[in-house]
Enzyme design. Structure first.
Site, PDB file in Angstrom:
ATOM      1  N   LYS A   1     -11.322  -2.105   6.947  1.00 17.25           N
ATOM      2  CA  LYS A   1     -10.086  -1.912   7.700  1.00 17.25           C
ATOM      3  C   LYS A   1     -10.426  -1.388   9.090  1.00 17.25           C
ATOM      4  CE  LYS A   1      -7.346   1.703   7.202  1.00 17.25           C
ATOM      5  NZ  LYS A   1      -6.341   2.666   6.678  1.00 17.25           N
TER       6      LYS A   1
ATOM      7  N   GLU B   1       0.849  -1.195   0.000  1.00 13.90           N
ATOM      8  CA  GLU B   1       0.000   0.000   0.000  1.00 13.90           C
ATOM      9  C   GLU B   1       0.885   1.246   0.000  1.00 13.90           C
ATOM     10  OE1 GLU B   1      -2.802   2.485   3.118  1.00 13.90           O
ATOM     11  OE2 GLU B   1      -2.695   0.303   3.343  1.00 13.90           O
TER      12      GLU B   1
END
Length: 224
Positions: free
Chosen positions: A138, A49
């Site tokens: 998340k 990421e």
């Protein structure tokens, strides 16, 4: 939001299915990313990421995807608007991550069948993202709740997929996966001093360790 949109859900990428670890990279500039991605990939971490808090992500993303795309999935995080989401996907992002639950960002990813992991902490936030079609939600900052939170969420929401992020250490990874997390997301505990001139061989070693711990936890969960 239409019922059709609510039932659509981009699938988990092969890289994350193969290794349930996401490395979160923050640097002063995206030009610093390539050697660190190489070291992580050498250690088996295949989901990377790149955060928008780093300058130059959109400009460098296409070249990074061309360089590493056959080995790792490179996504973009810290996305807070649909415009950023579309720019990331246009540049080749394999997945998107947000720090907060913004339904328009989830919808933009769902429309293009790109995995999306919206951030939240409360049941309301996490369910909103999941109900909108997120691939997984998340839990952020995960260090404030701990692995047991997955079980609590699964009570009212038995199908919800969770990725903890923020305050997750390498040693914490097995407990989160054992609790039912789809994957774990790590920044500083994995990266260490890699962007401050640190030993990239040591980074590869940390990547190998978290990869092995995660694999063992997945195997143990499957054997139950």
């Amino acid at each position: 939001m239409s019922q059709e949109r609510m039932t659509r859900r981009p699938g988990v990428g092969l890289a994350l299915r193969g290794n349930p670890v996401v490395a979160v990279l923050r640097a002063s500039h995206a030009s610093e990313y390539a050697p660190v991605i190489e070291a992580l990939a050498a250690g088996g971490v295949t989901s990377i990421e790149l955060t928008l808090s780093t300058e130059g992500v959109f400009a460098h993303l296409p070249a990074l995807v061309e360089l590493f795309g056959a080995r790792v999935d490179i996504g973009v995080g810290t996305i807070t608007t649909a415009e950023q989401a579309n720019e990331a996907m246009d540049a080749g992002a394999a997945f998107l991550v947000t720090p907060v639950t913004k339904l328009e960002v989830v919808e933009a990813a769902v429309d293009r069948d790109v995995p999306i992991f919206p951030g939240g902490l409360t049941p309301t936030e996490l369910w909103s993202g999941w109900n909108a079609g997120a691939t997984a939600v998340k839990v952020f900052p995960a260090g404030t709740v701990g692995p047991g939170y997955v079980g609590h969420l699964r009570g009212p929401f038995p199908d919800i997929e969770v990725i903890p992020s923020g305050g997750v250490s390498i040693e914490d990874a097995p407990a989160w996966i054992a609790a039912g997390a789809l994957a774990v997301s790590l920044g500083g505990p994995l990266l260490g001093d890699a962007f401050r001139g640190g030993d990239l061989t040591a980074l590869t070693g940390r990547a190998q360790r978290v990869t092995a711990l995660a694999a063992a936890a997945v195997a143990a969960r499957g054997a139950r």
